[in-house]
Design an enzyme around this catalytic site. Sequence first.
Site, mmCIF file in Angstrom:
data_model
loop_
_atom_site.group_PDB
_atom_site.id
_atom_site.type_symbol
_atom_site.label_atom_id
_atom_site.label_comp_id
_atom_site.label_asym_id
_atom_site.label_seq_id
_atom_site.Cartn_x
_atom_site.Cartn_y
_atom_site.Cartn_z
ATOM 1 N N ASN A 111 0.200 13.784 73.529
ATOM 2 C CA ASN A 111 0.032 15.521 73.484
ATOM 3 C C ASN A 111 -0.682 16.247 72.142
ATOM 4 O O ASN A 111 -0.826 14.886 71.053
ATOM 5 C CB ASN A 111 0.996 15.929 73.183
ATOM 6 C CG ASN A 111 1.942 15.477 71.653
ATOM 7 O OD1 ASN A 111 1.326 16.718 71.610
ATOM 8 N ND2 ASN A 111 2.419 15.025 71.468
ATOM 9 N N PHE A 115 1.047 22.979 68.336
ATOM 10 C CA PHE A 115 1.811 23.421 67.914
ATOM 11 C C PHE A 115 1.416 25.904 69.168
ATOM 12 O O PHE A 115 1.637 26.256 68.011
ATOM 13 C CB PHE A 115 1.463 24.537 66.730
ATOM 14 C CG PHE A 115 2.548 23.517 65.625
ATOM 15 C CD1 PHE A 115 2.570 22.735 66.096
ATOM 16 C CD2 PHE A 115 1.755 23.917 64.064
ATOM 17 C CE1 PHE A 115 3.609 21.699 64.783
ATOM 18 C CE2 PHE A 115 2.592 22.902 63.288
ATOM 19 C CZ PHE A 115 3.466 21.740 63.574
ATOM 20 N N SER A 173 2.478 16.430 62.105
ATOM 21 C CA SER A 173 2.242 16.823 63.857
ATOM 22 C C SER A 173 0.360 16.292 63.214
ATOM 23 O O SER A 173 -0.471 16.783 62.412
ATOM 24 C CB SER A 173 2.433 17.600 64.415
ATOM 25 O OG SER A 173 1.072 17.665 65.223
ATOM 26 N N ASN A 175 -1.828 17.686 65.800
ATOM 27 C CA ASN A 175 -2.531 18.041 66.174
ATOM 28 C C ASN A 175 -3.568 19.536 65.596
ATOM 29 O O ASN A 175 -3.393 20.264 66.546
ATOM 30 C CB ASN A 175 -1.643 18.438 67.653
ATOM 31 C CG ASN A 175 -0.991 16.972 68.612
ATOM 32 O OD1 ASN A 175 -2.165 15.960 68.662
ATOM 33 N ND2 ASN A 175 -0.104 17.089 68.864
ATOM 34 N N THR A 176 -2.807 19.529 64.388
ATOM 35 C CA THR A 176 -3.393 20.998 63.514
ATOM 36 C C THR A 176 -4.098 20.361 62.345
ATOM 37 O O THR A 176 -3.989 19.596 61.719
ATOM 38 C CB THR A 176 -2.445 21.454 63.086
ATOM 39 O OG1 THR A 176 -1.475 21.944 63.614
ATOM 40 C CG2 THR A 176 -2.382 23.037 62.902
ATOM 41 N N LYS A 207 9.791 16.739 58.415
ATOM 42 C CA LYS A 207 9.527 15.971 59.600
ATOM 43 C C LYS A 207 8.056 14.937 59.259
ATOM 44 O O LYS A 207 7.298 15.448 58.837
ATOM 45 C CB LYS A 207 9.627 15.728 60.721
ATOM 46 C CG LYS A 207 8.960 14.982 61.833
ATOM 47 C CD LYS A 207 9.541 15.741 63.253
ATOM 48 C CE LYS A 207 9.522 15.247 64.139
ATOM 49 N NZ LYS A 207 9.733 15.697 66.009
ATOM 50 N N ASN A 236 7.676 11.854 63.526
ATOM 51 C CA ASN A 236 6.485 12.105 64.162
ATOM 52 C C ASN A 236 5.974 10.796 65.282
ATOM 53 O O ASN A 236 5.588 9.768 65.281
ATOM 54 C CB ASN A 236 6.005 12.959 63.828
ATOM 55 C CG ASN A 236 5.455 14.501 64.904
ATOM 56 O OD1 ASN A 236 5.230 14.111 65.749
ATOM 57 N ND2 ASN A 236 5.544 15.533 63.581
#
Length: 347
Positions: A111, A115, A173, A175-176, A207, A236
């Site tokens: 993915n 966010f 994460s 993805n940012t 996390k 994560n």
Amino acid sequence: MKRMAEQLGLRALHQVDPETAHGLAITALRLGLAPTPGPVTSKRLKTSLAGMSLPNPVGLAAGFDKNATAVAPLSNAGFGFIEVGAATPLPQPGNDKPRLFRLTEDRAAINRFGFNNEGMQAICTRLARRGAGVPVGLNLGANKTSTDRAADFARVMELARDHVDFATVNVSSPNTEKLRDLQGKAALAALLAGVMEVRGDTPVFLKIAPDLTEAEIADVAEVANDADVAAIIATNTTLDRTGLKNAQRDQMGGLSGAPLFERSTRVLARLSTLTDIPLVGVGGISSAEDAYAKICAGASAVQLYTALVYGGLSLAADIAKGLDKLLKQDGFDTVADAVGSNRSSWL
């Protein structure tokens, strides 16, 4: 009959694109069309985490219910605790679609949501209205366009603190852009200090990513110890793509699911030698045996998400019941007794 219906439902969901399927699954939950067997518990399964009493140690990871729209049915789906979000101060659409990919042969997913969520006001309003049930936590995030991402975490924490049982600082994460830079020792210490200042009495979890070096894991442990973090969630998603078979394996984003199991469990075990902070094991759990392995490697509780894509929501209750049998089989009276009992095999 219910299990057959669930399998047919899963098969139908796999005929549409993954993000649409996820939205349909949330809708089915809200309409009462998904299995909700109620709390799964026993004397062996009951445990505590950061002062919270859990009916069992099998939790739902953040990302499944991003906007806290299905808290009530999820609280009755067999999980011992659930985590919603991530929530950012302002609503944001996330990255461009498509941004979720099934890797069926690998029992995995990639993915790059970024966010996407309705913002802290909408999410906290829903959390404030939730009824009694298993403990519920909120994953804290930062807006992509923010000029002070550390301050974003504190803003969400301050608004949410009276409506959740715990909150998770998510700096892991992929993805940012540059979010993972906040895992650095100095940046992480400053970020956590800001969150702790406004948390009230709410336990704060951290996390972390599975792609940290040995030195970085040690730094995380030191900062978490100093900051009075209540638990560390390990881990994560990963950026590693080793051994994947699916044609979409090179899509950008974080990989979750079965291929993450070994990597995340090794990080978990290593971390458990560096801190006495309770750990939550995440990554690749799809069976009671997987959950048990995480606990024996050092986790006080576990979370799952991607396995639900392939096994259905009933998997949560199945894992909890299977875990009870495994604890009994090995002579453990409680979950806590098993924590770290096989750590050495992962180091």
